[in-house]
Every structure is written in structure tokens, then in C-alpha cells.
Motif scaffolding. Structure first.
Motif, PDB file in Angstrom:
ATOM      1  N   SER A 295      27.969  63.289  38.900  1.00 22.95           N
ATOM      2  CA  SER A 295      27.888  62.355  37.603  1.00 22.95           C
ATOM      3  C   SER A 295      28.151  60.856  38.172  1.00 22.95           C
ATOM      4  CB  SER A 295      28.896  62.868  36.569  1.00 22.95           C
ATOM      5  OG  SER A 295      30.431  62.811  37.256  1.00 22.95           O
ATOM      6  N   ASP A 296      28.996  60.772  39.243  1.00 23.52           N
ATOM      7  CA  ASP A 296      28.882  59.377  39.749  1.00 23.52           C
ATOM      8  C   ASP A 296      28.359  58.930  41.010  1.00 23.52           C
ATOM      9  OD1 ASP A 296      30.037  61.031  41.685  1.00 23.52           O
ATOM     10  OD2 ASP A 296      32.009  59.962  42.095  1.00 23.52           O
ATOM     11  N   PHE A 297      27.201  59.433  41.051  1.00 25.15           N
ATOM     12  CA  PHE A 297      26.064  59.263  41.939  1.00 25.15           C
ATOM     13  C   PHE A 297      25.610  57.798  42.005  1.00 25.15           C
ATOM     14  CE2 PHE A 297      21.534  58.752  43.016  1.00 25.15           C
ATOM     15  CZ  PHE A 297      21.650  59.094  44.552  1.00 25.15           C
TER      16      PHE A 297
END
Length: 87
Positions: free
Chosen positions: A68-70
Motif C-alpha cells: 500500500s505504501d509502494f
């Protein structure tokens, strides 16, 4: 190559003049040898079926997970490492 499957030999000029015909003969299974100065240089053979498979879009769906924090900004220490300094 056995005697039964003897290849037809053509010099380059002759092969150039009859290339469409030779390609069709090769696709039908005949082996064609192209020679220069009487020395074999190339072989026309039929392509194997199914040698190239097209990619199927979505085939890997569910096999890969993107964090999700890509796309979050990189930490300062990582940016500094790329820039060759410290922050």
C-alpha cells in the motif's frame, strides 16, 4: 540427414530468384539448403507450430501484491544514498 530426407541445394542467386517458391516448399516440410560457391551457408526449414505463445493479459492476476505504501515518498536516508550525500 538420411538419404530419404535429402535436401534441395540452391545457389544464392537462384534462391533469390525463387525465394517465395522456396519458402512455400520449406513450410510444407522440405529442407532447402542455400549455398555460396558450392558451400552450404543456410538452411530453410519449416517453423515449428506453437513456438511463440502470445501473452494473455490478466493471467497473473492475484499472484502479485503491491504494498500500500509502494508510491509513498522515499525516506531521507535513501534519497541521500542516491544523491551521494547526507540529509
Amino acid at each position: 540427414m538420411s538419404e530419404r530426407t535429402k535436401a534441395a541445394v540452391y545457389n544464392i542467386a537462384e534462391a533469390k530468384a525463387h525465394l517465395p517458391e522456396l519458402v512455400e516448399r520449406a513450410s510444407a516440410g522440405e529442407v532447402i539448403i542455400v549455398a555460396r560457391a558450392g558451400k552450404p551457408r543456410a538452411r530453410l526449414v519449416p517453423l515449428e507450430d506453437g513456438g511463440v505463445k502470445l501473452r494473455v493479459p490478466g493471467k497473473g492476476k492475484g499472484r502479485f501484491v503491491v504494498a500500500s505504501d509502494f508510491d509513498d515518498p522515499l525516506p531521507d536516508d535513501v534519497i541521500a544514498a542516491f544523491e551521494g550525500g547526507t540529509r
